[in-house]
Design a protein around this motif. Structure first.
Motif, mmCIF file in Angstrom:
data_model
loop_
_atom_site.group_PDB
_atom_site.id
_atom_site.type_symbol
_atom_site.label_atom_id
_atom_site.label_comp_id
_atom_site.label_asym_id
_atom_site.label_seq_id
_atom_site.Cartn_x
_atom_site.Cartn_y
_atom_site.Cartn_z
ATOM 1 N N ASP A 295 5.742 -4.878 7.152
ATOM 2 C CA ASP A 295 6.139 -3.486 6.932
ATOM 3 C C ASP A 295 4.891 -2.613 6.863
ATOM 4 O O ASP A 295 4.299 -2.450 5.798
ATOM 5 C CB ASP A 295 6.934 -3.389 5.628
ATOM 6 N N ASP B 75 1.315 -4.444 4.158
ATOM 7 C CA ASP B 75 2.277 -5.529 4.295
ATOM 8 C C ASP B 75 2.406 -5.907 5.772
ATOM 9 O O ASP B 75 2.606 -5.040 6.621
ATOM 10 C CB ASP B 75 3.630 -5.070 3.720
ATOM 11 N N ARG C 137 4.666 3.403 -0.789
ATOM 12 C CA ARG C 137 5.435 3.575 0.449
ATOM 13 C C ARG C 137 5.030 4.906 1.096
ATOM 14 O O ARG C 137 5.046 5.947 0.453
ATOM 15 C CB ARG C 137 6.925 3.579 0.131
#
Length: 103
Positions: free
Chosen positions: A47, A44, A9
């Motif tokens: 995302d 992703d 992330r």
């Protein structure tokens, strides 16, 4: 077979900054490591701040060799400077090399 699955992330901008190092890592791994069956990073689709990781290795020895490769060291340096907010990468062993479902 060893299956590695995970995610990283970061901001979409940080993932873009890491793109050249990630692409080089994928290319070098696929070209130089005969024990590598699959090696990919992917942003992703829903995302853009999530980088997916998927790897398949013939065995533990192949994965261990990967960790000591020069391209892994170079990628580690790039990741050390990255602004990562969270990460999870796990390895799983397939006892017989088969998947539960193939399409």
């Amino acid at each position: 077979m060893i299956i590695v699955e995970g995610w990283v992330r970061a901001t979409p901008e940080e993932i873009e900054r890491l793109r050249p190092a990630a692409v080089e890592m994928m290319r070098a791994t696929k070209a130089n490591e005969p024990g590598c069956l699959e090696y990919a990073y992917a942003v992703d689709l829903a995302d853009p701040g999530l980088l997916r990781v998927i790897e398949r290795w013939v065995d533990d020895a192949a994965l261990a060799a990967h960790f000591s490769s020069p391209h892994m060291a170079a990628f580690g340096q790039a990741m050390a400077t990255a602004q990562i907010s969270a990460m999870s990468v796990k390895a799983y062993k397939s006892q017989d090399g088969r998947t539960l479902m193939e399409r």
